[in-house]
Design an enzyme around this catalytic site. Sequence first.
Site, short mmCIF file in Angstrom:
data_model
loop_
_atom_site.label_atom_id
_atom_site.label_comp_id
_atom_site.label_asym_id
_atom_site.label_seq_id
_atom_site.Cartn_x
_atom_site.Cartn_y
_atom_site.Cartn_z
N PHE A 111 0.99 -0.90 0.25
CA PHE A 111 -0.06 0.08 -0.02
C PHE A 111 0.88 1.15 0.16
O PHE A 111 0.43 2.20 -0.32
CB PHE A 111 -0.91 -0.45 1.11
CG PHE A 111 -0.31 0.70 2.49
CD1 PHE A 111 -0.58 1.98 2.90
CD2 PHE A 111 0.11 -0.34 3.37
CE1 PHE A 111 -0.24 2.51 4.12
CE2 PHE A 111 0.71 0.10 4.46
CZ PHE A 111 0.51 1.44 4.92
N LYS A 112 1.94 1.15 0.42
CA LYS A 112 2.77 2.48 0.41
C LYS A 112 3.10 2.98 -1.03
O LYS A 112 3.49 4.09 -1.03
CB LYS A 112 4.39 1.98 1.12
CG LYS A 112 4.32 1.31 2.63
CD LYS A 112 3.57 2.38 3.69
CE LYS A 112 3.59 1.76 4.99
NZ LYS A 112 4.75 1.42 5.60
N ASP A 113 2.96 2.14 -1.91
CA ASP A 113 3.12 2.69 -3.23
C ASP A 113 2.18 3.52 -3.69
O ASP A 113 2.43 4.63 -4.29
CB ASP A 113 3.00 1.47 -4.37
CG ASP A 113 4.17 0.51 -4.36
OD1 ASP A 113 5.31 1.09 -4.09
OD2 ASP A 113 4.07 -0.64 -4.41
N LEU A 116 3.67 6.93 -2.37
CA LEU A 116 5.12 7.07 -2.40
C LEU A 116 5.62 7.27 -3.88
O LEU A 116 6.45 7.85 -4.22
CB LEU A 116 5.88 5.90 -1.71
CG LEU A 116 6.15 6.18 -0.30
CD1 LEU A 116 6.76 5.00 0.25
CD2 LEU A 116 6.68 7.50 -0.05
N THR A 144 7.54 0.82 3.41
CA THR A 144 7.91 1.92 3.11
C THR A 144 9.50 2.07 2.21
O THR A 144 9.52 3.14 1.26
CB THR A 144 8.30 2.90 4.20
OG1 THR A 144 6.93 3.20 4.89
CG2 THR A 144 8.78 4.38 3.79
#
Length: 469
Positions: A111-113, A116, A144
């Site tokens: 989900f960090k994509d 980011l 992350t």
Amino acid sequence: MQYISTRGKVEPKGFIDTVLMGLADDGGLMIPDVIPSVSAQTLEEWRSLSFQELFLKIFSYYTNGEIPDGDLKDMVKRSYASFRHPEVTPLKEINDSLYVLELFHGPTFAFKDVALQFMGELYSYISRVRGEIIHILGATSGDTGAAAIAGVRGKEGIKICILHPHNKVSKVQELQMTTVDDANVLNLSVKGNFDDCQQVIKELFGDLDFKSRYHLRAINSINFVRILAQTVYYFYAYLHLPQSAQGKTVNISVPSGNFGNIFSGYLAKKMGLPIGKLIIATNENNILERFVKTGEYKPGDFKSTHSPSMDIQVASNFERYLYYLLGEDSAKVSDYMAKLQREGAITVDSALLDKVQTEFAALGVKNDECLNVIGKYKQDSGYLLDPHTACGIAAYEAYNGPGEIGITFATAHPAKFDEAISLLNISQEFPAQIAGLSALPQHMTVVEHDKAEIARQLEVFYTLSAEIG
């Protein structure tokens, strides 16, 4: 709109200056001075929007016109061009009361994509239009780091260093970070846990001379843009529920160790998203569960679990929620945070605890329960969960009421955590991007948990990077 610190000792900033500041110079966290309101009529108008279109609508409330609409649209288009699903974050129905929002279709399968990839584009844009040197420094409990590196690698004017806890992330998470062969990427594997890495990051950002001299910029969720970008998929999930779910209470269960993902939901709700419970799913590092249930915020003993991205005892974004819980009183926030630093714990009174419990529910999921949930949903629904999402499902089962709709966020692809899934004798097919990692050489430096040593590594890296750049 301007941005202020939770501790009240930073002059109000604009959007881009807030991005560049990251951690507030007074040690607090940056927040908008007013949270915009989205009407029910506007929400209805947003139902037909794509993820990218919704992103632009929400960001338009926060950027103060500092980024021309065309430039922002181009950044958003590039950010999500590499996602493997056309919807970016598709909503999948599991049963009549449960939906899963898949947040793992970006380049690093986590989900960090979502945030980011955009932050990489934003930093590149700022570097170009302002002539800024961007030296990104961050800590990761696993996801992350890989997402941040994927978001900025190859972008002119940006260098990145990521700290991760040595031997305390999954093998895939480690490989995604450390197989990147780029002179402008530095991976430091720190002998300690994530909280140790995070503390060093905060201390280095708190050293204003060091921060200024080496142009440090934040990629962790201490940077408000991370929070804001994640808010988009709360709106997207709610607006893409089928007609049969309309009019029912909608609860959202979120795997969250650092309070960043769940705080994005809190922000969405304060903007006007009509959701019910925000359910915090954690693991045996359950500081957030204990706070919601007892009012005590006190780091405990670190435990390694099957869901390592939530192996966190100090939740950085908790201070943002504390600010609103205390009536937006920055002096009180400063007092509470000073007490936490001094005594190692804080406790809110019964009136404040009642307020917490109207806004959140929380569950700390044991290792065995996590595995049981993975096995159950694979058998009953044919849907394979990663361990973090399994914690989210367990929390949904605990707190979703009769007749209510639950949305659980799938925060990572199960292939990233095969160590846990293989314990259930479940075999899975690995995506080609993950399957090929083990054949690549790794690039990382193992260091002690020592601020001075890490600072020395950074000084060498940034000086060398400047010469290369």
